[in-house]
Design an enzyme around this catalytic site. Structure first.
Site, mmCIF file in Angstrom:
data_model
loop_
_atom_site.group_PDB
_atom_site.id
_atom_site.type_symbol
_atom_site.label_atom_id
_atom_site.label_comp_id
_atom_site.label_asym_id
_atom_site.label_seq_id
_atom_site.Cartn_x
_atom_site.Cartn_y
_atom_site.Cartn_z
ATOM 1 N N ASP A 46 -3.356 -6.349 -5.040
ATOM 2 C CA ASP A 46 -3.553 -5.108 -4.332
ATOM 3 C C ASP A 46 -5.178 -4.670 -4.304
ATOM 4 O OD1 ASP A 46 -3.135 -2.570 -3.150
ATOM 5 O OD2 ASP A 46 -2.121 -1.832 -4.839
ATOM 6 N N ARG A 52 3.661 7.421 6.142
ATOM 7 C CA ARG A 52 3.030 8.524 6.387
ATOM 8 C C ARG A 52 2.181 8.103 7.725
ATOM 9 N NH1 ARG A 52 0.802 7.230 1.172
ATOM 10 N NH2 ARG A 52 -1.123 6.301 2.176
ATOM 11 N N HIS A 107 4.927 -1.194 -4.305
ATOM 12 C CA HIS A 107 5.024 0.046 -5.301
ATOM 13 C C HIS A 107 6.356 0.316 -5.620
ATOM 14 C CE1 HIS A 107 0.878 -0.457 -5.098
ATOM 15 N NE2 HIS A 107 0.696 0.079 -4.045
ATOM 16 N N TYR A 153 -5.605 -4.424 7.204
ATOM 17 C CA TYR A 153 -5.536 -2.971 7.874
ATOM 18 C C TYR A 153 -7.082 -2.743 8.410
ATOM 19 C CZ TYR A 153 -6.620 -0.409 3.593
ATOM 20 O OH TYR A 153 -7.096 0.190 2.532
ATOM 21 N N HIS A 176 0.779 -8.811 -2.549
ATOM 22 C CA HIS A 176 0.044 -7.824 -2.028
ATOM 23 C C HIS A 176 -1.634 -7.867 -2.435
ATOM 24 C CE1 HIS A 176 -0.104 -4.055 -0.077
ATOM 25 N NE2 HIS A 176 -0.671 -3.545 -1.061
ATOM 26 N N GLN A 207 -11.235 -4.731 -0.999
ATOM 27 C CA GLN A 207 -11.285 -3.826 -2.271
ATOM 28 C C GLN A 207 -11.652 -4.830 -3.428
ATOM 29 O OE1 GLN A 207 -7.882 -1.400 -2.448
ATOM 30 N NE2 GLN A 207 -7.681 -0.802 -0.171
HETATM 31 ZN ZN LIG Z 1 -1.736 -1.649 -1.035
#
Ligand SMILES: [Zn+2]
Length: 451
Positions: A319, A206, A268, A121, A56, A61
């Site tokens: 992540d 979501r 998660h 994304y 992941h 980030q």
């Molecule tokens: Zn993530």
């Protein structure tokens, strides 16, 4: 080519004087025990273990690490972090994305990750318009992986809503958003190019409606063995909102409605009750644990004891990349349990090595989650291998049986000496052939982003 290792971690456990035969296609042809090294074998300078899949990643980030650690006006949490992350990504275009991802993938290789599932994304330009090539940002991830030499599982993310029940996306989410038709064209375009392992990622419950999720699962099933990854139950607020929307908790909803099976990676799954924990373990899915990120974001503690006792599979993910180190991630899985339970060696049975047990579990689950034939030194698997650094004082003079405990629970900063991906050495003695150019480009990018 042939490798000869004094110690190698095979599916049956540690073995000594091992020859690994690797074909020109980068796959392992076989292994054998030989008391003398064949004359044509390359001697590796440390213990040989399978490279770790990183299940992941949100590559961009990586550039945000260390920039969100000041107190805010009210109590900071996942959601205030997310607002800062959205603000940061406004400045990231294709060149920035590629430079950050290349540096990250290089760091991953040096740390012992040999494949990565990129949960991608950040699709559109800063105004929310598709680039002239809809796949522009995805192709930059592909180029970054190729430049670093890590094997990529690309997970294009479908993201259409800001909350349960199909709420419209927020302005800050405009760079992520597709309708199903546009997403299908992105996915089919990537499928035709056959460049990397391809999966599909509904972002979360979501961000997708049940009808959209069903269409995405259908899309995945048009190709054999396509991994499906989704974020679920990372935060208590998400659990509460999911119950308010559907009467069910997120993992429960997925198990009841989405046909979760061995093709799935549920990322998660922090907040599960006992029933969800048992059912998710029985589904064959992998839980993508991201312990350094989950600690950084204050997510909570995964119910690892009950999940593993029920036979559940795990992989590890970087992540947000506040940690880029598989050994650290594994340490944190066990560490969180020790803190919560006031006990030691929580996740193993009597007499077992905690480090070895967790490493093997993350290899097996990780290989499944990235959808690649990796995770073991065995015939038919890709030759993704690490040579542990016997010159690291933490590993020096340790018996093979204790090496992974020392690597995971000791104070090591340089566990890995050499790294092979698909039969090709990409890291030698801790270095990558292009590391200076990759770092220079990253520095220049950070200079622009932080100005
Ligand atoms: Zn993530």
């Amino acid at each position: 080519m042939k490798l000869f290792a004094r110690d190698a971690l095979l599916p049956t456990g540690w073995a000594h004087d091992v020859v690994v035969d690797i074909g020109t296609d980068g796959a392992i042809r076989g292994t054998e025990i030989a008391f003398t090294a064949p004359t044509d074998a390359e001697h590796v300078q440390g213990a040989l273990v399978p490279g770790m899949p990183n299940v992941h990643s949100h590559a961009f980030q990586r550039a945000l690490a260390g920039l969100t650690e000041r107190g805010g006006p009210s109590a900071d949490n996942f959601w205030t972090w997310r607002t800062e992350m959205y603000r940061f990504l406004e400045r990231i275009g294709p060149d920035e994305h590629e430079a950050i991802a290349t540096q990250l993938f290089l760091e991953m290789l040096k740390a012992g990750y040999t494949s990565v599932a990129e949960f991608h994304y950040l699709h559109h330009d800063p105004a929310g318009r598709p680039y002239s090539n809809r796949a522009e940002m995805a192709l930059r991830v592909r180029d970054a992986a190729a430049a670093a030499g890590i094997h990529l599982t690309l997970l294009p993310v479908f993201y259409a809503h800001s909350d349960f029940g199909g709420a419209p996306p927020l302005p800050a989410q405009r760079r992520f958003v597709h309708d199903l038709e546009a997403f299908r064209s992105l996915f089919e375009g990537l499928t035709r190019q056959r460049a990397e392992t391809l999966g599909i990622a509904p972002h979360s419950l979501r961000a997708v409606t049940p009808a959209e999720l069903a269409a995405l699962i259908e899309m995945a099933r048009t190709r054999p063995d396509t991994p499906i990854h989704i974020h679920a139950a990372e935060q208590r607020k998400e659990v509460d909102d999911c119950i308010a929307w559907s009467g069910a908790r997120p993992v429960q909803w997925l198990l009841d409605h989405a046909g979760v099976d061995a093709h799935w990676c549920v990322v998660h799954a922090t907040h599960m009750n006992a029933d969800e924990t048992r059912r998710l373990a029985a589904s064959g899915a992998v839980v993508g644990l991201c312990p350094t990120t989950e600690a950084d974001l204050g997510d909570g503690v995964f119910p690892a004891v009950n999940y593993l006792a029920a036979g559940g599979r795990i992989g590890i993910g970087g992540d947000s990349h506040v940690g880029v180190d598989p050994f650290l991630e594994l340490r944190m899985i066990e560490g969180a349990q020790r803190l919560a339970r006031e006990k030691r060696n929580v996740l193993v049975r009597d007499g077992e090595s905690t480090g070895l047990t967790l490493y093997l579990a993350a290899l097996e689950g990780g290989a499944r989650a990235v959808g690649q034939p990796v995770g073991a030194i065995a015939a038919g698997r890709r030759a993704d291998l690490l040579v542990l650094d016997g010159d690291d004082p933490v590993l020096a003079e340790q018996s093979a049986a204790n090496l992974l405990d020392a690597a995971i629970f000791g104070p090591s900063r340089r566990t890995v000496r050499d790294v092979m991906v698909g039969g090709r050495w990409v890291i030698g003695e801790g270095h990558h052939a292009d590391e200076e150019a990759i770092l220079l480009r990253y520095r220049q990018t950070m200079k622009r982003l932080l100005r």
